[in-house]
Scaffold this motif. Structure first.
Motif, PDB file in Angstrom:
ATOM      1  N   ARG A  87      -2.118   7.214  -1.307  1.00 21.12           N
ATOM      2  CA  ARG A  87      -0.656   7.182  -1.394  1.00 21.12           C
ATOM      3  C   ARG A  87      -0.165   5.758  -1.662  1.00 21.12           C
ATOM      4  N   ALA A  88      -0.824   4.788  -1.038  1.00 19.81           N
ATOM      5  CA  ALA A  88      -0.429   3.387  -1.221  1.00 19.81           C
ATOM      6  C   ALA A  88      -0.656   2.933  -2.670  1.00 19.81           C
ATOM      7  N   ARG A  89      -1.757   3.413  -3.276  1.00 20.69           N
ATOM      8  CA  ARG A  89      -2.049   3.029  -4.662  1.00 20.69           C
ATOM      9  C   ARG A  89      -1.024   3.625  -5.631  1.00 20.69           C
ATOM     10  N   ARG A  90      -0.496   4.792  -5.296  1.00 22.69           N
ATOM     11  CA  ARG A  90       0.466   5.449  -6.195  1.00 22.69           C
ATOM     12  C   ARG A  90       1.849   4.816  -6.141  1.00 22.69           C
ATOM     13  N   LYS A  91       2.136   4.010  -5.112  1.00 28.34           N
ATOM     14  CA  LYS A  91       3.456   3.388  -4.984  1.00 28.34           C
ATOM     15  C   LYS A  91       3.606   2.214  -5.952  1.00 28.34           C
TER      16      LYS A  91
END
Length: 255
Positions: A251-255
Motif C-alpha cells: 500500500r505504501a508503494r502505491r501512494k
C-alpha cells in the motif's frame, strides 16, 4: 476410521539403481505409485518434427501445471521409443521449441489410448484413421496442430527440459517445461454465463493405476480460500503478521 498403526502393511524398498519392478516381489501386480498418485491429468501432446514437419500425438499422464504467472505446464517422458532413443514428443518439443496440450475429455478415451500405441516413428497417431482419427486444427501461435477431438487446447513454447535418473538401462526420464502462449476453449465447456470453464461439462479424462482411466465425479464446493483466510485473519491476527506487513508495504508503494 481405524488407527493406521494397527493395520497390516505390504512394505518394500526401492534402492537407488534397482532394476525391474520391486513391487512384484511384494506380490503386487501394478506399480503402486501410479495407483496412489491419482487422478493424474493427461497431457495429450501434439508436436511437429523438425525434419519432415510431420505431426506426432501421444498421451502423457505425468503431466501438470507448474505455474500460473506466467502459465506453464510440464510433461514427463519415461522409457524409450520402440526402436530405442527418446520418444518423438520430447525430441520434437526440444528441437522445434513448441508443443500443444490437447485436453482430453471422457468421450475420447479410446482415441487417447490408441495414440499411446508403440507405432513406428513418423506415424501421426492423431490423424491416422486406425488410431485417433482426429481432424487437425491450425494453431495460432505455434506450429503443431490441435486435435479437433479435444475441447480445449494450450499452445506452448518450450522453456527447458530436465533429465532425471533412470534405473533401467537405455531408458530415459526427461521432463519438458513449456509456457502457455495461447488458449482455445470450446464454448460447450463454458458455464451458462460464458465467464469460466465448467469442469463438469469439460469432464476431463484422467489416468489411474494399471490400465484404468477416470472421469470427474461429484463436484464439492467449499468456502473460498480468500474468504476463509480473511475470516481467520480477523479472529487470529497474530497468525498473519508477516502477510499484514507485506500488504502494508504494498500500500505504501502505491501512494
Amino acid at each position: 476410521m481405524s488407527n493406521s498403526a494397527s493395520q497390516e502393511w505390504v512394505s518394500f524398498t526401492c534402492a537407488e539403481g534397482s532394476k525391474g519392478a520391486p513391487w512384484r516381489a511384494a506380490g503386487l501386480k501394478w506399480d503402486p505409485l501410479k495407483s496412489l498418485i491419482v487422478p493424474r491429468p493427461i497431457g495429450w501432446i501434439t508436436t511437429l518434427s523438425s525434419g519432415d514437419g510431420g505431426a506426432n500425438t501421444a498421451p502423457y499422464s505425468f503431466f501438470n501445471a507448474v505455474s500460473s504467472t506466467p502459465p506453464m505446464v510440464m510433461f514427463a517422458c519415461n522409457g524409450v521409443h520402440a526402436d530405442g532413443g527418446l520418444k518423438e514428443s520430447v525430441i520434437n518439443a526440444l528441437e522445434t521449441g513448441e508443443f500443444v496440450v490437447n485436453v482430453a475429455s471422457a468421450g475420447v478415451i479410446d482415441a487417447v489410448a490408441k495414440t499411446g500405441y508403440a507405432v513406428d516413428r513418423g506415424v501421426d497417431e492423431g490423424s491416422h484413421p486406425l488410431l485417433a482419427n482426429s481432424a487437425m486444427l491450425a494453431s495460432t501461435v505455434v506450429g503443431p496442430p490441435r486435435l479437433a477431438l479435444a475441447k480445449a487446447h494450450l499452445e506452448c513454447t518450450t522453456v527447458e527440459s530436465i533429465e532425471l535418473p533412470h534405473d533401467n538401462g537405455e531408458a530415459r526420464n526427461v521432463v519438458v517445461f513449456g509456457r502457455v502462449v495461447a488458449y482455445h476453449l470450446c464454448t460447450s465447456i463454458l458455464t451458462d454465463a460464458g465467464d469460466s470453464v465448467d469442469v463438469l461439462r469439460l469432464n476431463p479424462l484422467s489416468r489411474l493405476g494399471g490400465s484404468e482411466y477416470g472421469t470427474l465425479g461429484a463436484r464439492e464446493a467449499v468456502i473460498s480460500h480468500k474468504y476463509g483466510e480473511a475470516e481467520l485473519m480477523e479472529q487470529a491476527p497474530e497468525l498473519f503478521t508477516q502477510l499484514a506487513a507485506r500488504r502494508q508495504r504494498a500500500r505504501a508503494r502505491r501512494k
